[in-house]
Every structure is written in C-alpha cells, then in structure tokens.
Design a protein around this motif. Structure first.
Motif, PDB file in Angstrom:
ATOM      1  N   ALA A 195       0.829  -1.206   0.000  1.00 53.62           N
ATOM      2  CA  ALA A 195       0.000   0.000   0.000  1.00 53.62           C
ATOM      3  C   ALA A 195       0.865   1.258   0.000  1.00 53.62           C
ATOM      4  CB  ALA A 195      -0.925  -0.004   1.214  1.00 53.62           C
ATOM      5  N   TRP A 196       1.954   1.222   0.722  1.00 54.53           N
ATOM      6  CA  TRP A 196       2.866   2.364   0.763  1.00 54.53           C
ATOM      7  C   TRP A 196       3.479   2.608  -0.613  1.00 54.53           C
ATOM      8  CZ3 TRP A 196       4.753   6.720   1.870  1.00 54.53           C
ATOM      9  CH2 TRP A 196       6.103   7.035   1.782  1.00 54.53           C
ATOM     10  N   ASN A 197       3.874   1.549  -1.280  1.00 50.73           N
ATOM     11  CA  ASN A 197       4.420   1.692  -2.636  1.00 50.73           C
ATOM     12  C   ASN A 197       3.358   2.242  -3.592  1.00 50.73           C
ATOM     13  OD1 ASN A 197       6.894   0.646  -1.795  1.00 50.73           O
ATOM     14  ND2 ASN A 197       6.324  -1.465  -2.316  1.00 50.73           N
ATOM     15  N   ALA A 198       2.116   1.772  -3.432  1.00 54.27           N
ATOM     16  CA  ALA A 198       1.028   2.267  -4.281  1.00 54.27           C
ATOM     17  C   ALA A 198       0.739   3.737  -4.003  1.00 54.27           C
ATOM     18  CB  ALA A 198      -0.226   1.425  -4.058  1.00 54.27           C
ATOM     19  N   ALA A 199       0.830   4.144  -2.736  1.00 56.17           N
ATOM     20  CA  ALA A 199       0.590   5.544  -2.383  1.00 56.17           C
ATOM     21  C   ALA A 199       1.651   6.447  -3.003  1.00 56.17           C
ATOM     22  CB  ALA A 199       0.571   5.706  -0.867  1.00 56.17           C
ATOM     23  N   ARG A 200       2.871   5.978  -3.025  1.00 60.94           N
ATOM     24  CA  ARG A 200       3.943   6.779  -3.625  1.00 60.94           C
ATOM     25  C   ARG A 200       3.750   6.935  -5.126  1.00 60.94           C
ATOM     26  NH1 ARG A 200       9.470   4.182  -1.729  1.00 60.94           N
ATOM     27  NH2 ARG A 200      10.256   5.934  -2.979  1.00 60.94           N
ATOM     28  N   LYS A 201       3.135   5.929  -5.769  1.00 62.50           N
ATOM     29  CA  LYS A 201       2.922   5.971  -7.210  1.00 62.50           C
ATOM     30  C   LYS A 201       1.532   6.497  -7.573  1.00 62.50           C
ATOM     31  CE  LYS A 201       5.941   1.948  -7.849  1.00 62.50           C
ATOM     32  NZ  LYS A 201       6.021   0.528  -8.302  1.00 62.50           N
ATOM     33  N   ALA A 228      -4.725   0.019  -6.103  1.00 65.20           N
ATOM     34  CA  ALA A 228      -3.763  -0.830  -5.398  1.00 65.20           C
ATOM     35  C   ALA A 228      -3.614  -0.389  -3.948  1.00 65.20           C
ATOM     36  CB  ALA A 228      -2.413  -0.794  -6.110  1.00 65.20           C
ATOM     37  N   LEU A 229      -3.721   0.914  -3.717  1.00 61.76           N
ATOM     38  CA  LEU A 229      -3.627   1.432  -2.344  1.00 61.76           C
ATOM     39  C   LEU A 229      -4.755   0.884  -1.479  1.00 61.76           C
ATOM     40  CD1 LEU A 229      -2.632   3.366  -0.126  1.00 61.76           C
ATOM     41  CD2 LEU A 229      -3.987   5.172  -1.225  1.00 61.76           C
ATOM     42  N   MET A 230      -5.980   0.953  -1.969  1.00 61.53           N
ATOM     43  CA  MET A 230      -7.122   0.479  -1.191  1.00 61.53           C
ATOM     44  C   MET A 230      -7.047  -1.028  -0.959  1.00 61.53           C
ATOM     45  SD  MET A 230      -8.674   3.166  -0.373  1.00 61.53           S
ATOM     46  CE  MET A 230      -9.950   2.277   0.505  1.00 61.53           C
ATOM     47  N   VAL A 231      -6.626  -1.773  -1.987  1.00 61.56           N
ATOM     48  CA  VAL A 231      -6.493  -3.225  -1.825  1.00 61.56           C
ATOM     49  C   VAL A 231      -5.469  -3.550  -0.753  1.00 61.56           C
ATOM     50  CG1 VAL A 231      -5.719  -5.340  -2.963  1.00 61.56           C
ATOM     51  CG2 VAL A 231      -7.233  -3.762  -4.177  1.00 61.56           C
ATOM     52  N   GLY A 232      -4.338  -2.862  -0.780  1.00 61.64           N
ATOM     53  CA  GLY A 232      -3.305  -3.101   0.214  1.00 61.64           C
ATOM     54  C   GLY A 232      -3.758  -2.770   1.620  1.00 61.64           C
ATOM     55  N   LEU A 233      -4.460  -1.662   1.781  1.00 59.33           N
ATOM     56  CA  LEU A 233      -4.926  -1.252   3.107  1.00 59.33           C
ATOM     57  C   LEU A 233      -5.952  -2.235   3.664  1.00 59.33           C
ATOM     58  CD1 LEU A 233      -5.284   2.622   2.632  1.00 59.33           C
ATOM     59  CD2 LEU A 233      -3.511   1.401   3.897  1.00 59.33           C
ATOM     60  N   ALA A 277      -8.074   7.624   2.697  1.00 56.29           N
ATOM     61  CA  ALA A 277      -7.924   7.219   1.302  1.00 56.29           C
ATOM     62  C   ALA A 277      -9.281   7.085   0.610  1.00 56.29           C
ATOM     63  CB  ALA A 277      -7.151   5.902   1.222  1.00 56.29           C
ATOM     64  N   TRP A 278     -10.265   6.585   1.338  1.00 53.63           N
ATOM     65  CA  TRP A 278     -11.598   6.394   0.756  1.00 53.63           C
ATOM     66  C   TRP A 278     -12.248   7.735   0.397  1.00 53.63           C
ATOM     67  CZ3 TRP A 278     -14.027   2.029  -0.742  1.00 53.63           C
ATOM     68  CH2 TRP A 278     -15.396   2.115  -1.021  1.00 53.63           C
ATOM     69  N   ARG A 279     -11.997   8.750   1.229  1.00 49.35           N
ATOM     70  CA  ARG A 279     -12.579  10.066   0.968  1.00 49.35           C
ATOM     71  C   ARG A 279     -11.779  10.869  -0.054  1.00 49.35           C
ATOM     72  NH1 ARG A 279     -13.198  10.240   6.771  1.00 49.35           N
ATOM     73  NH2 ARG A 279     -11.381  11.633   6.848  1.00 49.35           N
ATOM     74  N   GLY A 280     -10.681  10.298  -0.532  1.00 45.46           N
ATOM     75  CA  GLY A 280      -9.875  10.980  -1.541  1.00 45.46           C
ATOM     76  C   GLY A 280      -9.105  12.153  -0.997  1.00 45.46           C
ATOM     77  N   ALA A 281      -8.457  11.971   0.172  1.00 46.97           N
ATOM     78  CA  ALA A 281      -7.657  13.035   0.767  1.00 46.97           C
ATOM     79  C   ALA A 281      -6.457  13.347  -0.107  1.00 46.97           C
ATOM     80  CB  ALA A 281      -7.211  12.625   2.174  1.00 46.97           C
ATOM     81  N   GLN A 282      -5.765  14.434   0.211  1.00 49.65           N
ATOM     82  CA  GLN A 282      -4.604  14.840  -0.558  1.00 49.65           C
ATOM     83  C   GLN A 282      -3.552  13.730  -0.566  1.00 49.65           C
ATOM     84  OE1 GLN A 282      -3.194  18.544   1.028  1.00 49.65           O
ATOM     85  NE2 GLN A 282      -4.942  19.713   0.259  1.00 49.65           N
ATOM     86  N   PRO A 283      -2.896  13.515  -1.704  1.00 51.56           N
ATOM     87  CA  PRO A 283      -1.912  12.425  -1.801  1.00 51.56           C
ATOM     88  C   PRO A 283      -0.826  12.496  -0.738  1.00 51.56           C
ATOM     89  CG  PRO A 283      -2.402  13.328  -3.966  1.00 51.56           C
ATOM     90  CD  PRO A 283      -3.075  14.224  -2.979  1.00 51.56           C
ATOM     91  N   GLU A 284      -0.359  13.734  -0.415  1.00 47.51           N
ATOM     92  CA  GLU A 284       0.706  13.866   0.575  1.00 47.51           C
ATOM     93  C   GLU A 284       0.251  13.365   1.937  1.00 47.51           C
ATOM     94  OE1 GLU A 284      -0.405  16.259  -1.330  1.00 47.51           O
ATOM     95  OE2 GLU A 284       1.256  16.695  -2.718  1.00 47.51           O
ATOM     96  N   ARG A 285      -0.980  13.679   2.301  1.00 50.11           N
ATOM     97  CA  ARG A 285      -1.491  13.254   3.609  1.00 50.11           C
ATOM     98  C   ARG A 285      -1.683  11.742   3.648  1.00 50.11           C
ATOM     99  NH1 ARG A 285      -7.051  15.382   6.585  1.00 50.11           N
ATOM    100  NH2 ARG A 285      -6.618  14.438   8.632  1.00 50.11           N
TER     101      ARG A 285
END
Length: 234
Positions: A106-112, A117-122, A184-192
C-alpha cells in the motif's frame, strides 16, 4: 539478560537506520534557499509525525525489553514450567507477515498514486491483522482448555502478558489504520495519505519484528543460540 541485550541492540540499529532514511537528523533551519520554494510547514508536519512515531516505538521497545529481561530472570527459578505453544501461532505469524507485506504494498502504491492498489493493500492489511488477533484469542482458548491458566504458573502468566501486550499494540494500530483507510476512501490529498500509510507501515514492520523476537524467546530459540555461542567461544 542476553536475549534482552540482543533485543535492545536490534532496536537501536533499526531505529538509527530508520531515522537516517527519514531524514530526521537534518537541520532544516540551517539550510539556505528561497523561503517561498521550501514547503516548510508540510515538511515540518511530516518530520514531526515521524519523530513522534520514532519516540513511541522507542518507548514500546524499551517496555518489551524490560519484559523479556524479567522473563529471562524468572525462568531460572526451579518452579518454572514451559508453556507448549499452540500450533495456531505459526498460522498467526503468517497472517502478521501478510499484513505487514500488504501495508508495504500500500505504501508503494501511495507513492505511485495508484488508488486501486492502495485500497487493496490497506484492506488486505486490516483483514490479515484481524485474523492474527483472532488467532491469538484462539491460542489463549486452547491453552486454557488444556489447563494452562493465567495463575497456574509464572510461565503461563508471562505468555499471556507478552502476547496480550503485543496484541493490544496491534489493536491500537488497527485504529490508526482504519483512519488511514477512511482518508484514502474520501480521496484526501496524496501527501497526507502517503504520510499516514507510511507511518502505519513502519509501525506494522516494528510489531512484526517484535513478534519474531517474542516468538524466539517463547520457543527458547534465543537461549539455544546463546548456549551454542558460549560453547563455540569456550
């Protein structure tokens, strides 16, 4: 005492490596450059969050080191009776490994910025962590069904205490993970989102290392390794 020293040395090495990777030893107030081009507030918040987590992990590591020291001292008394470890603990270990690996994914997906993939990982990390905690409760039930009660022997008490404290820390991590999933579900800023996922991943990796150490202590792997080392040195 030898096992606790190994534990502290390992935590110190991991902590130094982690701090160096996160850049927490830098001094941004001494760096030169145009103020308008340096996103100081965001970087400062990120560094403060990582520093706070690092301090918390140091405290938790010290707690487990003290407990392991007490375990090593108490087991030298003649009334000590080892607790047979339920086989489900090995399955639980696999679940914790999967949970940690899912958070790293999930961390790798967040960086990209790969949202799916982020939601699946979380979600995978959360499900695997819940499976680990459920398996720990099952292990407790198996031991009590076999007559290994909390007050029956000091070894029993240490087993329940060590695994219970570890489980409580993982349960607290699940609270933070659920908030990260909500972000992540609410679509927060990528940095956060990246910061939250990164902190959760670091915490999960730490708990996985602690669990490996606890498992090695409970199965007497550490004592056997130390005895072998003493024999080789003598």
């Amino acid at each position: 005492m030898g096992s606790s020293l190994i534990f502290l040395a390992a935590l110190l090495a991991i902590g130094i490596w982690w701090l160096s990777r996160q850049g927490l030893m830098s001094k941004p107030w001494l760096e030169q450059g145009v103020v308008a081009e340096a996103p100081f507030p965001r970087d400062f918040t990120s560094s403060a969050a990582r520093m706070g987590l690092g301090v918390f992990l140091a405290v938790v590591g010290s707690l487990f080191a003290l407990l392991i020291s007490a375990y090593a001292i108490r087991m030298q008394v003649s009334d000590w009776r080892d607790v047979p470890l339920p086989k489900v603990l090995w399955l639980n270990t696999g679940m914790l490994i999967l949970s940690s690996a899912a958070l790293q994914s999930a961390w790798n997906a967040a960086r990209k910025a790969e949202e799916d993939a982020l939601m699946v990982g979380l979600f995978a990390a959360g499900v695997a962590a819940l499976a680990f905690l459920s398996g720990q409760l099952l292990a407790w039930r198996q031991l009590t069904a076999d007559g290994y009660f909390l007050t029956s022997n000091a070894a029993n008490a240490f087993f329940y205490m060590l695994t219970g404290i570890h489980g409580l820390h993982l349960l607290g991590g699940l609270v933070a993970l659920s908030r990260t999933i909500a972000l992540a579900w609410r679509g927060a800023q990528p940095e956060r989102v990246r910061l939250s996922v990164g902190l959760c991943a670091t915490y999960w990796h730490f708990l996985l290392i602690v669990w490996f150490i606890l498992l090695s202590v409970l199965t007497a792997w550490v004592g056997i390794a130390l005895d072998i080392c003493r024999q080789l040195l003598t």
